[in-house]
Write an enzyme that holds these catalytic residues in place. Structure first.
Site, PDB file in Angstrom:
ATOM      1  N   ASN A 101      -0.579 185.522 -14.008  1.00 50.03           N
ATOM      2  CA  ASN A 101      -0.411 186.279 -12.774  1.00 50.03           C
ATOM      3  C   ASN A 101       0.499 185.467 -11.841  1.00 50.03           C
ATOM      4  OD1 ASN A 101      -0.878 188.246 -10.721  1.00 50.03           O
ATOM      5  ND2 ASN A 101      -2.874 188.635 -11.666  1.00 50.03           N
ATOM      6  N   GLY A 157       8.363 191.729 -15.238  1.00 46.07           N
ATOM      7  CA  GLY A 157       8.036 192.298 -13.935  1.00 46.07           C
ATOM      8  C   GLY A 157       9.203 192.204 -12.979  1.00 46.07           C
ATOM      9  N   GLY A 161      -1.663 193.838  -1.950  1.00 45.53           N
ATOM     10  CA  GLY A 161      -3.059 194.086  -1.565  1.00 45.53           C
ATOM     11  C   GLY A 161      -3.766 195.084  -2.453  1.00 45.53           C
ATOM     12  N   LEU A 162      -3.360 195.126  -3.746  1.00 40.34           N
ATOM     13  CA  LEU A 162      -4.043 195.944  -4.750  1.00 40.34           C
ATOM     14  C   LEU A 162      -4.239 197.404  -4.337  1.00 40.34           C
ATOM     15  CD1 LEU A 162      -6.540 193.206  -5.997  1.00 40.34           C
ATOM     16  CD2 LEU A 162      -4.694 194.205  -7.339  1.00 40.34           C
ATOM     17  N   CYS A 201      -8.661 188.257  -8.789  1.00 38.12           N
ATOM     18  CA  CYS A 201      -9.261 188.733  -7.538  1.00 38.12           C
ATOM     19  C   CYS A 201     -10.517 187.910  -7.203  1.00 38.12           C
ATOM     20  CB  CYS A 201      -9.612 190.196  -7.683  1.00 38.12           C
ATOM     21  SG  CYS A 201     -10.082 190.600  -9.358  1.00 38.12           S
ATOM     22  N   LYS A 230      -6.223 188.681 -18.059  1.00 36.77           N
ATOM     23  CA  LYS A 230      -5.028 188.107 -17.431  1.00 36.77           C
ATOM     24  C   LYS A 230      -5.402 186.899 -16.585  1.00 36.77           C
ATOM     25  CE  LYS A 230      -0.914 189.394 -14.848  1.00 36.77           C
ATOM     26  NZ  LYS A 230      -0.177 190.529 -14.289  1.00 36.77           N
ATOM     27  N   SER A 238       1.934 194.434 -14.967  1.00 39.54           N
ATOM     28  CA  SER A 238       1.156 195.275 -14.046  1.00 39.54           C
ATOM     29  C   SER A 238       1.664 195.191 -12.613  1.00 39.54           C
ATOM     30  CB  SER A 238      -0.313 194.834 -14.100  1.00 39.54           C
ATOM     31  OG  SER A 238      -1.060 195.551 -13.150  1.00 39.54           O
ATOM     32  N   GLY A 249       5.981 185.790 -16.660  1.00 39.30           N
ATOM     33  CA  GLY A 249       6.344 184.962 -15.510  1.00 39.30           C
ATOM     34  C   GLY A 249       7.793 184.534 -15.585  1.00 39.30           C
ATOM     35  N   GLY A 250       8.639 185.183 -14.791  1.00 38.35           N
ATOM     36  CA  GLY A 250      10.019 184.739 -14.663  1.00 38.35           C
ATOM     37  C   GLY A 250      10.938 185.101 -15.805  1.00 38.35           C
TER      38      GLY A 250
END
Ligand SMILES: Cc1cc2nc3c(=O)[nH]c(=O)nc-3n(C[C@H](O)[C@H](O)[C@H](O)COP(=O)(O)O)c2cc1C
Length: 310
Positions: free
Chosen positions: A199, A272, A75-76, A135, A172, A24, A250-251
């Site tokens: 995340n 990502g 910042g979403l 969040c 998540k 995401s 992640g990575g």
């Protein structure tokens, strides 16, 4: 040599043609960009997290590369749930003929808002709803993220599941918690169908010459190579605690990274920051490298690899 390695996986009730899932936020929610990721070989694509109302996000710079990864504080940024539905419907139409699934990511500041955003997003009929609980919970005295507390993580899961109906829900999780297995168990007990882990890890990068942080927001989320060992540990602890499938994230930059994530206990693999490092070809390259590993080790299906490091 002819390839016999099969990359298809089952993620609960969903069938993916390969385990690679666009993580995401990295490519936003533009239907054209999501289609490009699908064409370049993703098995599923996740939209950028969407909340109850439109958010502009933080001022630039919002993403910076440093020695061992990326740091971001976007910042979403999102158009709000109502407008998101239109984008997701367009994306779905483009993805369907490509046999690529659409995962819709949502966030909110309260349990009620999560429920409201989920009830709007189901109108786009995504293949899965991913619940971003990193969040802050605005009702918590300290604004602690939902992901940091097993009870509120469970409450959010239950609220989203009630709205989701037949659509599977993945929650998540955040890496910066003392016992991620406990949070995973709470969301599984609350009905989650899958877990995405993880995340970004909160961090800060300072430019010594400028004598200030590199991001306008000062602090941000660390992703890319620096996150991989942390993500592998989280996935292994979650796999030890629950039975639902994990999207290990992640990575992951290479096919070997993806294999490591699956060996740790993941069924699918989030991709990502790799798009930053390897461009939009990342999905094809990672798949080719996974096939090469499987041939070299005489492995015929992903199932043979899941959790095999233990
Ligand atoms: C620029 C950027 C924006 C992101 N936005 C979101 C987001 O909106 N929602 C979310 O759940 N994760 C978001 N993430 C986190 C990624 O989905 C992923 O969990 C994280 O980057 C680790 O994976 P990677 O190392 O493969 O990038 C974002 C990451 C980056 C780099």
């Amino acid at each position: 040599m002819e390839t016999t390695s099969d990359l298809r996986i089952k993620l609960g009730s969903l069938q993916l043609k390969n385990p690679l899932v666009l993580a995401s936020g990295v490519m936003g929610t533009s239907p054209a960009l999501l289609e490009r990721m699908a064409l370049s070989g993703a098995g599923a694509v996740t939209s950028k997290s969407c909340g109850p109302v439109n958010r502009k996000g933080h001022p630039n710079p919002v993403v910076i590369e440093w020695e061992h990864g990326l740091i971001n504080a976007v910042g979403l940024t999102n158009p709000g749930a109502e407008e998101e539905v239109g984008l997701l419907l367009q994306a779905k139409e483009k993805l369907l003929p490509l046999d690529v699934l659409l995962f819709a990511s949502i966030f909110a500041g309260t349990v009620e808002e999560f429920s409201q955003v989920a009830s709007t997003i189901v109108k786009a009929h995504p293949d899965l709803i991913e619940v971003n609980i990193s969040c802050p919970n605005v009702r918590d005295d300290f604004g602690l993220p939902f992901a940091a507390d097993a009870k509120s993580a469970g409450e959010v899961t239950r609220a989203v599941k009630t709205q989701a109906g037949e659509i599977p829900v993945a929650v998540k999780l955040a890496p910066n918690v003392p016992n991620i297995g406990r949070i995973a168990l709470a969301v599984e007990e609350a009905g989650a169908d899958a877990i995405t882990a993880v995340n970004t890890m909160p961090g800060m990068v300072i430019d010594a010459d400028a004598a200030r942080p590199v991001l306008h927001n000062r602090m941000g989320g660390i992703s890319g190579p620096a996150l991989k060992p942390i993500a592998l540990r989280c996935v292994a602890e979650i796999a030890d605690s629950v039975h639902i499938p994990i999207i290990g994230t992640g990575g992951v930059l290479t096919g070997r990274d993806a294999v490591e994530m699956i060996l740790a206990g993941a069924t699918a693999v989030g991709v990502g920051s790799a798009l930053w490092y390897r461009g939009s070809e990342a999905f094809t390259l990672i798949q080719d490298e996974m096939r090469a590993y499987m041939q070299e080790h005489d492995i015929h299906s992903i199932d043979e690899l899941i959790g095999k490091a233990f």
